[in-house]
Design an enzyme around this catalytic site. Sequence first.
Site, short mmCIF file in Angstrom:
data_model
loop_
_atom_site.label_atom_id
_atom_site.label_comp_id
_atom_site.label_asym_id
_atom_site.label_seq_id
_atom_site.Cartn_x
_atom_site.Cartn_y
_atom_site.Cartn_z
N TYR A 45 0.84 -1.21 0.00
CA TYR A 45 0.00 0.00 0.00
C TYR A 45 0.88 1.26 0.00
O TYR A 45 0.66 2.19 -0.77
CB TYR A 45 -0.94 -0.02 1.21
CG TYR A 45 -1.88 1.18 1.25
CD1 TYR A 45 -3.02 1.23 0.45
CD2 TYR A 45 -1.60 2.28 2.07
CE1 TYR A 45 -3.86 2.33 0.46
CE2 TYR A 45 -2.44 3.39 2.08
CZ TYR A 45 -3.57 3.41 1.28
OH TYR A 45 -4.40 4.51 1.29
N ASP A 46 1.91 1.24 0.89
CA ASP A 46 2.82 2.40 0.96
C ASP A 46 3.50 2.66 -0.39
O ASP A 46 3.60 3.80 -0.83
CB ASP A 46 3.94 2.13 1.99
CG ASP A 46 3.46 2.37 3.40
OD1 ASP A 46 2.29 2.76 3.56
OD2 ASP A 46 4.25 2.13 4.33
N LYS A 122 7.82 -5.67 17.16
CA LYS A 122 7.20 -4.80 16.16
C LYS A 122 5.70 -4.90 16.38
O LYS A 122 5.08 -5.91 16.08
CB LYS A 122 7.57 -5.22 14.74
CG LYS A 122 7.01 -4.28 13.69
CD LYS A 122 7.56 -4.61 12.31
CE LYS A 122 7.11 -3.58 11.29
NZ LYS A 122 5.66 -3.51 11.12
N ARG A 143 0.02 8.73 11.10
CA ARG A 143 1.19 8.80 10.20
C ARG A 143 0.81 9.37 8.84
O ARG A 143 1.60 10.06 8.21
CB ARG A 143 1.76 7.39 10.04
CG ARG A 143 2.90 7.35 9.09
CD ARG A 143 3.62 6.02 9.15
NE ARG A 143 4.43 5.89 7.97
CZ ARG A 143 4.35 4.91 7.09
NH1 ARG A 143 3.51 3.93 7.28
NH2 ARG A 143 5.11 4.89 6.04
N GLU A 177 3.02 3.26 18.67
CA GLU A 177 1.98 2.48 18.01
C GLU A 177 0.74 2.41 18.89
O GLU A 177 0.84 2.16 20.09
CB GLU A 177 2.56 1.07 17.78
CG GLU A 177 2.01 0.33 16.62
CD GLU A 177 2.59 0.73 15.26
OE1 GLU A 177 3.37 1.72 15.15
OE2 GLU A 177 2.23 0.06 14.29
N LYS A 327 10.66 -9.57 9.89
CA LYS A 327 9.24 -9.90 9.82
C LYS A 327 8.97 -11.34 10.23
O LYS A 327 9.73 -12.25 9.88
CB LYS A 327 8.71 -9.66 8.40
CG LYS A 327 8.70 -8.20 7.98
CD LYS A 327 7.69 -7.36 8.73
CE LYS A 327 6.29 -7.61 8.23
NZ LYS A 327 5.52 -6.41 7.90
S1 IVH Z 1 10.72 2.39 15.11
C1 IVH Z 1 10.42 4.15 11.10
N1 IVH Z 1 9.79 0.50 16.60
O1 IVH Z 1 6.31 -0.34 12.09
C2 IVH Z 1 10.97 4.90 12.20
N2 IVH Z 1 8.52 1.11 14.69
O2 IVH Z 1 6.33 -1.14 9.28
C3 IVH Z 1 11.26 4.11 13.38
N3 IVH Z 1 6.44 -0.15 14.45
O3 IVH Z 1 6.05 2.88 10.75
C4 IVH Z 1 10.15 3.26 13.79
N4 IVH Z 1 6.65 -1.38 16.27
O4 IVH Z 1 4.82 2.43 12.98
C5 IVH Z 1 9.58 1.23 15.50
N5 IVH Z 1 9.08 -1.13 18.06
C6 IVH Z 1 8.88 -0.40 16.98
C7 IVH Z 1 7.73 -0.56 16.17
C8 IVH Z 1 7.60 0.22 15.02
C9 IVH Z 1 5.89 -1.11 15.23
C10 IVH Z 1 5.83 0.36 13.21
C11 IVH Z 1 6.06 1.81 12.92
C12 IVH Z 1 6.57 1.84 11.50
C13 IVH Z 1 6.12 0.51 10.98
C14 IVH Z 1 6.89 0.04 9.79
#
Ligand code: IVH
Length: 336
Positions: A45-46, A122, A143, A177, A327
């Site tokens: 999507y992004d 994550k 976002r 999040e 992932k």
């Molecule tokens: S750090 C991108 N830490 O995953 C800048 N992101 O798929 C640094 N996300 O847009 C992000 N858990 O919304 C970070 N522990 C975590 C995270 C996390 C989920 C999300 C975040 C990012 C997305 C990317």
Amino acid sequence: MMPDMTTSAAVIVDAAAYAQAVEDAVGAAAAYYAGGTSPLDDDAYDLLVRGIATWEAEHPDQVLPGSPTGKVAGGAVEGDVPHTVPMLSLDNVFSPEEFTAWTASLARRIGREVTQFSVGPKLDGLAIAARYRGGRLTQLVTRGDGTAGEDVSHAIGTIEGLPETLAEPATVEVRGEVLMTTAQFEHANEVRTAHGGGPFANPRNAAAGTLRAKERAYTVPMTFFGYGLLPVSDTEPALAERLTTSAHSDLMHLATELGVHTSGRTAVPDVVAHDPEAVLARVKEIAATRAELPFGIDGIVIKADLAADQQAAGSGSRAPRWAIAYKLPVLPQNQS
Ligand code: IVH
């Protein structure tokens, strides 16, 4: 399909492809917000929306009114709140080999081995920026396209872990999040069905729908996990200096001291690891606990912990080079 880690946007060649891309993106977003399964995952999507944005930047007079970029003809953004610093996505790896290759490329880029990583869950929710002024929560922004997001300040007071007042009168932006825990999801569906609505398909859709809903007859709680703390234009200089020079792990301690919820008090706190083997051991541990966690995770985020390493690595237009998402497989029906 394995996402192409070098591609930052789908390539759109003409107006017909642009119209099709808009239709695909709008359809995917509608399916997502309706609580169904989106035909596109987050990354796809992004990429599509970035492709649309690129084409629109070159053809500002041909922007379609329903474009998911929220732009209108002429390129202005309608009703969006600009982010202080772009809210980026993360590149992905899927195996120990890909992770090791990433650490090697990071070391080549910054000219030294990284010897301090932060490794944590994550979280499978929605990214949000929470703006605090003098310690009071004043604005919540989604976002969006990463450059500007939607104001969802109406959700203040419904998100556990995101206090309305910090322990100190700090002016900062907390990023993290928003999600529903399994218990919150079950509760939300009970309340929603009692009000005549259909149940949400999964906690992520439930959190997305709830975050954006403005005039519901009921409120249901969600949970916040902070993963970033950054200065804004009027942050006090000593605090701004601290925020830009501290290790990620220290920032998460500070967030906790301020009263913000992080992974720190969960069964899978962010930990510091000093080499790729220790990172991979932690990845295994987190993956093994996934089924028992009271909230959904879709991977493990590994960050260069030290500010100096992050600054040396820098960021691309889509993602920082100092962090990567390892992932985990998508669970059946996305019930993560
Ligand atoms: S750090 C991108 N830490 O995953 C800048 N992101 O798929 C640094 N996300 O847009 C992000 N858990 O919304 C970070 N522990 C975590 C995270 C996390 C989920 C999300 C975040 C990012 C997305 C990317």
